[in-house]
Every structure is written in structure tokens, then in C-alpha cells.
Design a protein around this motif. Structure first.
Motif, PDB file in Angstrom:
ATOM      1  N   PHE A  98       0.836  -1.207   0.000  1.00 51.93           N
ATOM      2  CA  PHE A  98       0.000   0.000   0.000  1.00 51.93           C
ATOM      3  C   PHE A  98       0.870   1.256   0.000  1.00 51.93           C
ATOM      4  CE2 PHE A  98      -2.083   3.398   2.405  1.00 51.93           C
ATOM      5  CZ  PHE A  98      -3.284   3.518   1.730  1.00 51.93           C
ATOM      6  N   PHE A  99       1.927   1.259   0.787  1.00 56.40           N
ATOM      7  CA  PHE A  99       2.781   2.439   0.919  1.00 56.40           C
ATOM      8  C   PHE A  99       3.499   2.761  -0.388  1.00 56.40           C
ATOM      9  CE2 PHE A  99       6.985   4.282   1.772  1.00 56.40           C
ATOM     10  CZ  PHE A  99       6.605   5.458   2.413  1.00 56.40           C
ATOM     11  N   LEU A 100       4.148   1.775  -1.006  1.00 58.83           N
ATOM     12  CA  LEU A 100       4.916   2.057  -2.221  1.00 58.83           C
ATOM     13  C   LEU A 100       3.995   2.472  -3.366  1.00 58.83           C
ATOM     14  CD1 LEU A 100       7.657   2.180  -3.598  1.00 58.83           C
ATOM     15  CD2 LEU A 100       7.362  -0.208  -4.275  1.00 58.83           C
ATOM     16  N   PHE A 101       2.871   1.811  -3.498  1.00 56.47           N
ATOM     17  CA  PHE A 101       1.926   2.150  -4.553  1.00 56.47           C
ATOM     18  C   PHE A 101       1.454   3.594  -4.422  1.00 56.47           C
ATOM     19  CE2 PHE A 101      -2.571   2.102  -6.110  1.00 56.47           C
ATOM     20  CZ  PHE A 101      -2.284   1.929  -7.454  1.00 56.47           C
ATOM     21  N   ASN A 102       1.164   4.008  -3.191  1.00 60.78           N
ATOM     22  CA  ASN A 102       0.657   5.367  -2.997  1.00 60.78           C
ATOM     23  C   ASN A 102       1.763   6.405  -2.951  1.00 60.78           C
ATOM     24  OD1 ASN A 102      -2.371   5.349  -2.738  1.00 60.78           O
ATOM     25  ND2 ASN A 102      -1.832   3.664  -1.370  1.00 60.78           N
ATOM     26  N   LEU A 103       2.985   5.984  -2.669  1.00 56.06           N
ATOM     27  CA  LEU A 103       4.114   6.894  -2.803  1.00 56.06           C
ATOM     28  C   LEU A 103       4.282   7.278  -4.269  1.00 56.06           C
ATOM     29  CD1 LEU A 103       6.453   8.270  -1.266  1.00 56.06           C
ATOM     30  CD2 LEU A 103       7.863   6.276  -1.836  1.00 56.06           C
ATOM     31  N   TRP A 104       4.133   6.311  -5.166  1.00 60.98           N
ATOM     32  CA  TRP A 104       4.192   6.604  -6.596  1.00 60.98           C
ATOM     33  C   TRP A 104       2.992   7.455  -7.011  1.00 60.98           C
ATOM     34  CZ3 TRP A 104       7.481   6.879 -10.373  1.00 60.98           C
ATOM     35  CH2 TRP A 104       7.020   6.959 -11.687  1.00 60.98           C
ATOM     36  N   ASN A 105       1.815   7.143  -6.446  1.00 60.79           N
ATOM     37  CA  ASN A 105       0.638   7.965  -6.726  1.00 60.79           C
ATOM     38  C   ASN A 105       0.873   9.421  -6.319  1.00 60.79           C
ATOM     39  OD1 ASN A 105      -1.054   6.092  -7.906  1.00 60.79           O
ATOM     40  ND2 ASN A 105      -2.061   5.527  -5.998  1.00 60.79           N
ATOM     41  N   PHE A 106       1.494   9.612  -5.158  1.00 63.20           N
ATOM     42  CA  PHE A 106       1.779  10.970  -4.672  1.00 63.20           C
ATOM     43  C   PHE A 106       2.701  11.699  -5.641  1.00 63.20           C
ATOM     44  CE2 PHE A 106       4.381  13.951  -2.191  1.00 63.20           C
ATOM     45  CZ  PHE A 106       3.380  14.743  -1.636  1.00 63.20           C
ATOM     46  N   TYR A 107       3.718  11.005  -6.120  1.00 66.53           N
ATOM     47  CA  TYR A 107       4.640  11.599  -7.092  1.00 66.53           C
ATOM     48  C   TYR A 107       3.884  12.010  -8.358  1.00 66.53           C
ATOM     49  CZ  TYR A 107       8.132  11.755 -10.815  1.00 66.53           C
ATOM     50  OH  TYR A 107       8.898  12.137 -11.905  1.00 66.53           O
ATOM     51  N   GLU A 108       3.006  11.127  -8.832  1.00 65.94           N
ATOM     52  CA  GLU A 108       2.248  11.439 -10.051  1.00 65.94           C
ATOM     53  C   GLU A 108       1.298  12.606  -9.837  1.00 65.94           C
ATOM     54  OE1 GLU A 108       1.956   8.043 -13.176  1.00 65.94           O
ATOM     55  OE2 GLU A 108       0.561   7.614 -11.536  1.00 65.94           O
ATOM     56  N   VAL A 109       0.668  12.666  -8.671  1.00 63.79           N
ATOM     57  CA  VAL A 109      -0.236  13.772  -8.370  1.00 63.79           C
ATOM     58  C   VAL A 109       0.520  15.094  -8.376  1.00 63.79           C
ATOM     59  CG1 VAL A 109      -1.644  14.834  -6.545  1.00 63.79           C
ATOM     60  CG2 VAL A 109      -1.960  12.421  -7.116  1.00 63.79           C
ATOM     61  N   GLN A 110       1.725  15.112  -7.797  1.00 67.64           N
ATOM     62  CA  GLN A 110       2.529  16.336  -7.796  1.00 67.64           C
ATOM     63  C   GLN A 110       2.900  16.761  -9.207  1.00 67.64           C
ATOM     64  OE1 GLN A 110       2.891  18.013  -4.826  1.00 67.64           O
ATOM     65  NE2 GLN A 110       1.543  16.326  -4.245  1.00 67.64           N
ATOM     66  N   GLN A 111       3.221  15.783 -10.055  1.00 66.72           N
ATOM     67  CA  GLN A 111       3.561  16.090 -11.447  1.00 66.72           C
ATOM     68  C   GLN A 111       2.358  16.657 -12.192  1.00 66.72           C
ATOM     69  OE1 GLN A 111       7.005  15.849 -10.918  1.00 66.72           O
ATOM     70  NE2 GLN A 111       6.988  15.303 -13.065  1.00 66.72           N
ATOM     71  N   ILE A 112       1.200  16.042 -11.966  1.00 71.25           N
ATOM     72  CA  ILE A 112      -0.030  16.517 -12.612  1.00 71.25           C
ATOM     73  C   ILE A 112      -0.359  17.926 -12.148  1.00 71.25           C
ATOM     74  CG2 ILE A 112      -2.534  16.164 -12.747  1.00 71.25           C
ATOM     75  CD1 ILE A 112      -1.939  13.128 -12.568  1.00 71.25           C
ATOM     76  N   GLN A 113      -0.255  18.129 -10.829  1.00 68.69           N
ATOM     77  CA  GLN A 113      -0.563  19.451 -10.275  1.00 68.69           C
ATOM     78  C   GLN A 113       0.348  20.519 -10.867  1.00 68.69           C
ATOM     79  OE1 GLN A 113      -0.748  19.540  -6.014  1.00 68.69           O
ATOM     80  NE2 GLN A 113      -0.734  21.762  -5.893  1.00 68.69           N
TER      81      GLN A 113
END
Length: 243
Positions: A98-113
């Protein structure tokens, strides 16, 4: 044959099967939304989801694959590690997934933002539910729409399944018994597990990072496997210490 399984492996399989059948019979989208694991900054996220998502599955083949893999590798580890370490391995691998998957999600969200802000798109107002218009050329508007759809997918599509925990089990088995041979479909000879696991992990990283996921959380598998490897390596190192 099922009764010969050690108790923790047997009970985990039973619990997963019961939850799968229950959700199938209830067919409730509301319950699904409450117990599947959403991105931690999503409005749908609840703290208990980090555990409950491990007992939910997206379909019959999903749960069948996970439970068959647990049935194949789990008993050996349960008998080797003992009850306490085996439970820790299973659930901490699931949490690592769960942690690694959402760490990547967080990175992608920052890029999108960052990309949307470059177009002058007010993401804060959009996420607050306010009406926000796209602006710029036709290509710019199309790009903004694609970015918003990707963001909506991260926020609103949950993660389900025991795959992270299962990959932790596989990685721990490969670490403790690297020369054990297993049969693989379409390969006519048994292959040592120490050669199989790295191929799976490299493939999962490539698919997860490139976005060729096909509805599968590949980086979640990597997170579970990483935790399983580290725990098994630590326990294996201490296996022969004299108390």
C-alpha cells in the motif's frame, strides 16, 4: 488436503473466501467504497482501508490466483518462521504494498498538479467542486483534460487484493529457499525460484512506472516483495545465532 494446512494459512484463505462471497452476494458499491483502499489524500480514504483492502478482490480469478499462491508457498514459511513472524510477514508486506503504490501515486499527483498550474488551471477550486474552465489552444485544452482524468483516476479508483502480501510471501520464500525449484506454465523444466523472482520484480517495476498497468497495481506487488525480502533476510541472518 485443506485440513493439513497450518492454521494461519488456512484461516487467511478462509477469511478471504468468506469476504469475497459476502461482497459478491451483497453487491453493494457503498460497502466496496468503504473497505477498498483509496489514495490517502482522496476524500474516499478511511484509515481502516489499509487493512481491509487485503481481504477484498476484484474477481474470481484474482482471488483464486492469490489464494493458490498462498496455499503453495505459505505453509513452508509458516512452519519455518513460526506463527508470530509469519503473521508479521503477511500483514507488513501488505502495508508495504500500500505504501509504495501510494508513494508513486503521490509523485504522479505532484507532477499533474505542476503541469496543470503551468496551464493556469485552478486545481484547488476544481477539487473543491467549483466550476473551472480549461483555457488555451485546442491541444492545451486536450492535455489539461487528460491530466484531470488521470488525477480523477488516482483519487477515485481504489486498490484491492492480497497481492502485496502474497508477493511478500513469495519474496520471503525465495530469500530463505533460493534454490527451491518451481514449475512455471509454458516452461518445460523446473526453475529455481531465485531466478524467477527478479524477473517478476523488474517486469512489475517497468509496467508500474510506464503506466502499462492494465488495471493491475504492479508497484504494489513490488512494495510487498521488498518488505518480504527484507524481513526474510533479517530473520535468516539471525536464524543461526546462539541465544
Amino acid at each position: 488436503m485443506f485440513n493439513t494446512l497450518p492454521p494461519i494459512t488456512r484461516n487467511i484463505i478462509i477469511l478471504n473466501a468468506v469476504v469475497f462471497i459476502l461482497f459478491y452476494l451483497l453487491n453493494s458499491q457503498m460497502l466496496y467504497m468503504k473497505f477498498a483502499a483509496f489514495y490517502p489524500f482522496s476524500p474516499y480514504f478511511k484509515s481502516w482501508q489499509i487493512i481491509t483492502h487485503m481481504f477484498m478482490h476484484g474477481g474470481f480469478m484474482h482471488i483464486l490466483f492469490n489464494m493458490f499462491t498462498l496455499y503453495s508457498f505459505g505453509p513452508v514459511l509458516e512452519r519455518t518462521l513460526g506463527d508470530k513472524k509469519y503473521v508479521i510477514l503477511y500483514f507488513v508486506s501488505g502495508l508495504g504494498s500500500f505504501f509504495l503504490f501510494n508513494l508513486w501515486n503521490f509523485y504522479e499527483v505532484q507532477q499533474i498538479q505542476s503541469s496543470l498550474e503551468g496551464f493556469g488551471f485552478n486545481l484547488t477550486d476544481y477539487l473543491a467542486g467549483e466550476s473551472v474552465a480549461f483555457s488555451g489552444s485546442a491541444d492545451a485544452i486536450l492535455t489539461q483534460q487528460e491530466l484531470v482524468e488521470k488525477l480523477k483516476s488516482i483519487i477515485s479508483v481504489p486498490m484491492v487484493g492480497a497481492s502485496g502480501a502474497i508477493f511478500g510471501i513469495i519474496a520471503a520464500f525465495a530469500t530463505m529457499y533460493p534454490n527451491a525449484e518451481i514449475g512455471i506454465m509454458f516452461i518445460p523444466i523446473p526453475v529455481k525460484v531465485k531466478y524467477v523472482l527478479p524477473v517478476i520484480i523488474i517486469g512489475s517495476i517497468a509496467l508500474g512506472v510506464t503506466g502499462n498497468v492494465g488495471g493491475i497495481a504492479h508497484l504494489a506487488h513490488v512494495g510487498g516483495a521488498l518488505v518480504g525480502f527484507l524481513l526474510a533476510r533479517y530473520w535468516k541472518r539471525d536464524q543461526y545465532r546462539i541465544n
